[in-house]
Design a protein around this motif. Structure first.
Motif, PDB file in Angstrom:
ATOM      1  N   LYS A  56       0.823  -1.214   0.000  1.00 46.13           N
ATOM      2  CA  LYS A  56       0.000   0.000   0.000  1.00 46.13           C
ATOM      3  C   LYS A  56       0.858   1.267   0.000  1.00 46.13           C
ATOM      4  O   LYS A  56       0.457   2.279  -0.574  1.00 46.13           O
ATOM      5  N   LYS A  57       2.040   1.235   0.625  1.00 44.65           N
ATOM      6  CA  LYS A  57       2.933   2.394   0.553  1.00 44.65           C
ATOM      7  C   LYS A  57       3.365   2.630  -0.895  1.00 44.65           C
ATOM      8  O   LYS A  57       3.370   3.767  -1.375  1.00 44.65           O
ATOM      9  N   ALA A  58       3.736   1.562  -1.597  1.00 48.18           N
ATOM     10  CA  ALA A  58       4.145   1.703  -2.994  1.00 48.18           C
ATOM     11  C   ALA A  58       2.980   2.227  -3.834  1.00 48.18           C
ATOM     12  O   ALA A  58       3.148   3.155  -4.638  1.00 48.18           O
ATOM     13  N   LYS A  59       1.808   1.665  -3.627  1.00 50.62           N
ATOM     14  CA  LYS A  59       0.627   2.088  -4.385  1.00 50.62           C
ATOM     15  C   LYS A  59       0.302   3.556  -4.097  1.00 50.62           C
ATOM     16  O   LYS A  59       0.022   4.327  -5.019  1.00 50.62           O
ATOM     17  N   THR A  60       0.370   3.957  -2.846  1.00 51.28           N
ATOM     18  CA  THR A  60       0.088   5.345  -2.478  1.00 51.28           C
ATOM     19  C   THR A  60       1.058   6.297  -3.156  1.00 51.28           C
ATOM     20  O   THR A  60       0.662   7.329  -3.706  1.00 51.28           O
ATOM     21  N   ALA A  61       2.357   5.948  -3.129  1.00 53.61           N
ATOM     22  CA  ALA A  61       3.381   6.810  -3.729  1.00 53.61           C
ATOM     23  C   ALA A  61       3.163   6.976  -5.223  1.00 53.61           C
ATOM     24  O   ALA A  61       3.315   8.074  -5.760  1.00 53.61           O
ATOM     25  N   VAL A  62       2.797   5.913  -5.917  1.00 49.42           N
ATOM     26  CA  VAL A  62       2.610   6.019  -7.367  1.00 49.42           C
ATOM     27  C   VAL A  62       1.286   6.698  -7.708  1.00 49.42           C
ATOM     28  O   VAL A  62       1.208   7.460  -8.674  1.00 49.42           O
ATOM     29  N   PHE A  63       0.247   6.471  -6.920  1.00 49.36           N
ATOM     30  CA  PHE A  63      -1.047   7.096  -7.207  1.00 49.36           C
ATOM     31  C   PHE A  63      -0.982   8.614  -7.118  1.00 49.36           C
ATOM     32  O   PHE A  63      -1.685   9.315  -7.837  1.00 49.36           O
ATOM     33  N   PHE A  64      -0.138   9.129  -6.219  1.00 47.47           N
ATOM     34  CA  PHE A  64      -0.106  10.569  -5.991  1.00 47.47           C
ATOM     35  C   PHE A  64       1.224  11.220  -6.367  1.00 47.47           C
ATOM     36  O   PHE A  64       1.381  12.428  -6.223  1.00 47.47           O
ATOM     37  N   GLY A  65       2.170  10.417  -6.838  1.00 44.51           N
ATOM     38  CA  GLY A  65       3.423  10.961  -7.344  1.00 44.51           C
ATOM     39  C   GLY A  65       4.259  11.673  -6.311  1.00 44.51           C
ATOM     40  O   GLY A  65       4.990  12.606  -6.641  1.00 44.51           O
ATOM     41  N   TYR A  82      -6.855  15.646   4.406  1.00 48.95           N
ATOM     42  CA  TYR A  82      -7.358  14.917   5.571  1.00 48.95           C
ATOM     43  C   TYR A  82      -8.362  13.839   5.138  1.00 48.95           C
ATOM     44  O   TYR A  82      -9.285  14.099   4.386  1.00 48.95           O
ATOM     45  N   GLY A  83      -8.124  12.610   5.578  1.00 49.95           N
ATOM     46  CA  GLY A  83      -9.001  11.483   5.282  1.00 49.95           C
ATOM     47  C   GLY A  83      -8.661  10.724   4.014  1.00 49.95           C
ATOM     48  O   GLY A  83      -9.302   9.725   3.696  1.00 49.95           O
ATOM     49  N   ILE A  84      -7.630  11.155   3.306  1.00 51.48           N
ATOM     50  CA  ILE A  84      -7.296  10.519   2.021  1.00 51.48           C
ATOM     51  C   ILE A  84      -6.962   9.031   2.174  1.00 51.48           C
ATOM     52  O   ILE A  84      -7.180   8.243   1.256  1.00 51.48           O
ATOM     53  N   GLU A  85      -6.470   8.632   3.343  1.00 51.07           N
ATOM     54  CA  GLU A  85      -6.077   7.235   3.537  1.00 51.07           C
ATOM     55  C   GLU A  85      -7.260   6.273   3.417  1.00 51.07           C
ATOM     56  O   GLU A  85      -7.071   5.066   3.280  1.00 51.07           O
ATOM     57  N   HIS A  86      -8.471   6.793   3.440  1.00 51.12           N
ATOM     58  CA  HIS A  86      -9.664   5.954   3.303  1.00 51.12           C
ATOM     59  C   HIS A  86     -10.066   5.746   1.849  1.00 51.12           C
ATOM     60  O   HIS A  86     -10.993   4.976   1.571  1.00 51.12           O
ATOM     61  N   SER A  87      -9.391   6.401   0.930  1.00 50.82           N
ATOM     62  CA  SER A  87      -9.713   6.253  -0.493  1.00 50.82           C
ATOM     63  C   SER A  87      -8.917   5.101  -1.104  1.00 50.82           C
ATOM     64  O   SER A  87      -8.010   4.547  -0.483  1.00 50.82           O
ATOM     65  N   ASN A  88      -9.269   4.738  -2.313  1.00 56.69           N
ATOM     66  CA  ASN A  88      -8.502   3.759  -3.093  1.00 56.69           C
ATOM     67  C   ASN A  88      -8.280   2.438  -2.368  1.00 56.69           C
ATOM     68  O   ASN A  88      -7.197   1.855  -2.437  1.00 56.69           O
ATOM     69  N   ASP A  89      -9.252   1.968  -1.649  1.00 56.54           N
ATOM     70  CA  ASP A  89      -9.164   0.711  -0.886  1.00 56.54           C
ATOM     71  C   ASP A  89      -8.085   0.752   0.182  1.00 56.54           C
ATOM     72  O   ASP A  89      -7.510  -0.269   0.541  1.00 56.54           O
ATOM     73  N   GLY A  90      -7.783   1.950   0.665  1.00 53.96           N
ATOM     74  CA  GLY A  90      -6.831   2.112   1.757  1.00 53.96           C
ATOM     75  C   GLY A  90      -5.454   2.506   1.282  1.00 53.96           C
ATOM     76  O   GLY A  90      -4.868   1.851   0.426  1.00 53.96           O
ATOM     77  N   LEU A  91      -4.982   3.617   1.818  1.00 52.05           N
ATOM     78  CA  LEU A  91      -3.647   4.121   1.502  1.00 52.05           C
ATOM     79  C   LEU A  91      -2.840   4.184   2.791  1.00 52.05           C
ATOM     80  O   LEU A  91      -3.393   4.154   3.882  1.00 52.05           O
ATOM     81  N   ILE A  92      -1.543   4.292   2.662  1.00 52.76           N
ATOM     82  CA  ILE A  92      -0.656   4.457   3.815  1.00 52.76           C
ATOM     83  C   ILE A  92       0.000   5.827   3.688  1.00 52.76           C
ATOM     84  O   ILE A  92       0.603   6.144   2.664  1.00 52.76           O
ATOM     85  N   THR A  93      -0.113   6.613   4.755  1.00 52.91           N
ATOM     86  CA  THR A  93       0.352   8.007   4.689  1.00 52.91           C
ATOM     87  C   THR A  93       1.465   8.297   5.693  1.00 52.91           C
ATOM     88  O   THR A  93       1.538   9.388   6.230  1.00 52.91           O
ATOM     89  N   PHE A  94       2.322   7.326   5.917  1.00 52.84           N
ATOM     90  CA  PHE A  94       3.530   7.583   6.691  1.00 52.84           C
ATOM     91  C   PHE A  94       4.728   7.084   5.894  1.00 52.84           C
ATOM     92  O   PHE A  94       4.566   6.336   4.937  1.00 52.84           O
ATOM     93  N   PRO A  95       5.951   7.536   6.235  1.00 53.15           N
ATOM     94  CA  PRO A  95       7.126   7.292   5.390  1.00 53.15           C
ATOM     95  C   PRO A  95       7.409   5.819   5.084  1.00 53.15           C
ATOM     96  O   PRO A  95       7.105   4.935   5.883  1.00 53.15           O
ATOM     97  N   GLY A  96       8.008   5.626   3.899  1.00 49.64           N
ATOM     98  CA  GLY A  96       8.412   4.303   3.444  1.00 49.64           C
ATOM     99  C   GLY A  96       7.983   3.995   2.027  1.00 49.64           C
ATOM    100  O   GLY A  96       8.304   2.949   1.496  1.00 49.64           O
ATOM    101  N   GLY A  97       7.279   4.925   1.390  1.00 49.15           N
ATOM    102  CA  GLY A  97       6.889   4.756  -0.004  1.00 49.15           C
ATOM    103  C   GLY A  97       7.437   5.902  -0.834  1.00 49.15           C
ATOM    104  O   GLY A  97       7.277   7.063  -0.456  1.00 49.15           O
ATOM    105  N   LEU A  98       8.096   5.587  -1.953  1.00 49.89           N
ATOM    106  CA  LEU A  98       8.694   6.600  -2.817  1.00 49.89           C
ATOM    107  C   LEU A  98       8.409   6.301  -4.280  1.00 49.89           C
ATOM    108  O   LEU A  98       8.515   5.151  -4.712  1.00 49.89           O
ATOM    109  N   PRO A  99       8.088   7.330  -5.066  1.00 52.02           N
ATOM    110  CA  PRO A  99       7.952   7.133  -6.509  1.00 52.02           C
ATOM    111  C   PRO A  99       9.305   6.773  -7.130  1.00 52.02           C
ATOM    112  O   PRO A  99      10.353   7.161  -6.616  1.00 52.02           O
ATOM    113  N   ILE A 100       9.246   6.054  -8.231  1.00 50.55           N
ATOM    114  CA  ILE A 100      10.426   5.777  -9.045  1.00 50.55           C
ATOM    115  C   ILE A 100      10.240   6.560 -10.338  1.00 50.55           C
ATOM    116  O   ILE A 100       9.271   6.342 -11.064  1.00 50.55           O
ATOM    117  N   VAL A 101      11.149   7.494 -10.596  1.00 54.86           N
ATOM    118  CA  VAL A 101      11.065   8.382 -11.741  1.00 54.86           C
ATOM    119  C   VAL A 101      12.272   8.122 -12.631  1.00 54.86           C
ATOM    120  O   VAL A 101      13.396   8.024 -12.147  1.00 54.86           O
TER     121      VAL A 101
END
Length: 144
Positions: A56-65, A82-101
């Motif tokens: 979910k960290k990886a998915k969150t990072a790529v969904f929002f760049g 606020y509350g975004i973590e409840h969207s997209n079947d659950g997101l993770i909003t603390f460190p550990g996910g990074l986009p790959i560019v």
């Protein structure tokens, strides 16, 4: 364009090396630019609960760049996300996910790491991205 399996494997290997250096066990997920799992590793003795969190960290990072830690700052009570973590079947909003560019500035995927303190999760994810040689782009606002 999507992250290749070779890139995903290299990112996971570098992340694993950093986790070993830090003395921790991690779950490491790489997703493509559509948020679909490309590669995954659960190190020996890594928490089972960290499997879902890493993906979910990886998915969150790529969904929002952006890094999940940055999203976390924006999603605090009163914040614009606020509350975004409840969207997209659950997101993770603390460190550990990074986009790959890629070198052209195109987001091709993301890495998500879970299994330790969030500072370690971020450092391990960063090691995975850095090995692909794209972290040096100066326009990355999430460089630490």
């Amino acid at each position: 364009m999507h992250v290749s399996i070779e890139q995903a494997d290299r990112a996971i290997a570098a992340a694993r090396r950093k986790a070993v250096e830090l003395g921790t066990q991690m779950c490491i997920a790489v997703v493509d630019s559509g948020g679909v799992l490309k590669a995954f590793e659960r190190m020996d003795d890594a928490w089972v609960g960290s499997i879902d969190i890493a993906m979910k960290k990886a998915k969150t990072a790529v969904f929002f760049g952006m890094p999940t830690g940055q999203i976390g700052k924006l999603s605090q009570p009163g914040g614009p996300l606020y509350g975004i973590e409840h969207s997209n079947d659950g997101l993770i909003t603390f460190p550990g996910g990074l986009p790959i560019v890629d070198a052209d500035g195109v987001m091709i995927g993301a890495i998500g790491v879970s299994g330790s303190a969030v500072e370690n999760d971020h450092a391990v994810a960063q090691a995975g991205v850095e090995t692909l040689g794209v972290w040096d782009l100066p326009e990355h606002p999430w460089r630490t």
